[in-house]
Design an enzyme around this catalytic site. Structure first.
Site, PDB file in Angstrom:
ATOM      1  CD  GLN A  26      -2.619  -1.295   2.580  1.00  0.00           C
ATOM      2  OE1 GLN A  26      -2.408  -0.507   3.506  1.00  0.00           O
ATOM      3  NE2 GLN A  26      -3.448  -2.317   2.698  1.00  0.00           N
ATOM      4  CG  HIS A  40      -2.305  -1.054   7.986  1.00  0.00           C
ATOM      5  ND1 HIS A  40      -2.673  -1.820   9.071  1.00  0.00           N
ATOM      6  CD2 HIS A  40      -3.120  -1.462   6.961  1.00  0.00           C
ATOM      7  CE1 HIS A  40      -3.652  -2.634   8.730  1.00  0.00           C
ATOM      8  NE2 HIS A  40      -3.928  -2.432   7.439  1.00  0.00           N
ATOM      9  CD  GLU A  71     -12.850   3.346  14.994  1.00  0.00           C
ATOM     10  OE1 GLU A  71     -13.014   2.378  15.761  1.00  0.00           O
ATOM     11  OE2 GLU A  71     -12.061   4.290  15.234  1.00  0.00           O
ATOM     12  CE1 TYR A  94      -9.627  -7.047   6.361  1.00  0.00           C
ATOM     13  CE2 TYR A  94      -7.420  -7.337   7.248  1.00  0.00           C
ATOM     14  CZ  TYR A  94      -8.403  -6.519   6.741  1.00  0.00           C
ATOM     15  OH  TYR A  94      -8.178  -5.173   6.624  1.00  0.00           O
TER      16      TYR A  94
END
Length: 373
Positions: free
Chosen positions: A90, A154, A248, A269
């Site tokens: 990512q 992340h 969130e 997951y």
């Protein structure tokens, strides 16, 4: 310009719960916003992560792969002198933002995955530079998270300035949920606050705390990929990825612990649980959470008069389901939800520009402007 004529008022059949709200309190939006369409402005982009607007109306765009594009008068110019990106998972070239006083000082801020520093792999860095012609100059790294890791998940990361000129940016937990987010002596899983030159504000919450990372402003975050300043209150809002469920929206507060992974509305997951609790004394509740996850990325709170029916609403991109979500908010509670521009592509970012228009970055497509039909 190419126009995508899509029905943008599709009512949710199933609504998720949110913090301190029940399912019955989330009401379907009536299909009244059929007057908007998405107009393609910048075509042929792969993963456009960040957007920043210059005073002349041109746009700076980061491509996750490591490119910085200056888009002006329909022409893309690739900018030289960009930081070397550690492209993994990512990670890549992430957010970009101009200084609030850009017209006078010319500073441009960016976050990216960097291999500099201790250890193999990389971590998130914040830097600033100036644009001269077709190149960045006066490049300097303001903050680099430690330690490096080869994990690909992340990294965060978004950038925002508040009304006092403080610089906020996010770094995800880097896949080390059981150590980083709750430990203020370690980077990652945090929202940081700096002066615009990278120095630490004396009133940051952990200044004077032994071994603390004093740039930290709040902690207990998983992977914040949306950040915006509320146009009325001036507060910094973020959205962040949960695991399987439990994405969130949080309003950032000085020194507060937002709970990850001690409390969560999500599960692993694999379907197993990692915590049995959703709240705990001393930990903040989200303003809103999604179950199932939508994989939120990018967020804007509408203040433009160009969208009178949307003023005060939050727009959040969904990577997982490929739509832009409109959240109608009253008294810091989500009361209605709506899908917009379904199936154009994965929404990576959404920004309200200085011209008052909302621009949305779709992966594999480009950047679209929301306009009246």
């Amino acid at each position: 310009m190419q126009k995508i004529h899509t029905l943008i008022a599709i009512i949710f059949i199933t609504f998720t719960a949110c913090a301190q709200q029940t399912e019955s309190e989330i009401i379907a939006v009536e299909p009244t916003n059929l007057s908007y369409t998405a107009e393609l402005v910048v075509p042929d982009l792969s993963i456009p992560w960040g957007m920043a607007f210059l005073p002349d109306g041109s746009m700076l765009i980061t491509e996750k792969s490591g490119e910085l594009i200056h888009f002006k008068d329909g022409v893309k110019t690739h900018i030289e002198g960009v930081p070397e990106v550690y492209l993994r998972g990512q990670g890549g070239f992430l957010d970009i933002e101009t200084h609030p006083d850009y017209e006078n000082n010319g500073w441009i801020y960016m976050t990216y995955s960097s291999a500099e520093g201790e250890g193999d792999g990389g971590n998130t860095a914040l830097a600033r530079a100036k644009l001269e012609g077709t190149a960045l100059i006066d490049f300097e790294v303001l903050y680099k998270a430690e330690l490096n890791t080869k994990k690909g998940q992340h990294w965060g990361s978004r950038i925002e300035f508040d009304n006092e000129g403080y610089l906020y940016f996010s770094i995800g937990d880097r896949g080390n949920r059981d150590v980083n987010p709750q430990d203020i002596t370690r980077d990652c899983g945090k929202i940081y606050r700096l002066h615009d030159d990278g120095s630490i504000p004396e009133d940051n919450p952990f200044v004077g705390t032994k071994n603390a990372k004093t740039a930290i402003y709040s902690y207990g975050h998983r992977n914040p990929q949306g950040m915006t300043k509320h146009p009325v209150t001036g507060a910094i809002w973020v959205n962040e990825h949960g695991p399987k469920g439990g994405d969130e929206i949080n309003i950032i507060k000085k020194g507060k612990n937002f709970g990850w992974p001690v409390i969560s509305y999500g599960i692993n997951y694999s379907g197993t649980t990692f915590t049995e609790i959703t709240e705990k004394e001393g930990m903040e509740q989200p303003l809103f959470y999604w179950v199932p996850s939508i994989a939120p990325s990018g967020m804007a709170i509408v203040s433009s008069k160009k969208y009178p029916n949307w003023e005060g609403d939050a727009l959040v991109g969904s990577l997982k389901f490929s739509y832009l979500e409109r959240l109608v908010i009253e008294n810091e509670k989500v009361i209605k939800r709506e899908k917009l521009f379904e199936d154009i592509g994965r929404v990576r970012n959404v920004v309200q520009a200085p011209d008052g228009f909302i621009y949305v970055a779709f992966e594999g497509k480009g950047i679209y402007k929301i306009v009246s039909k």
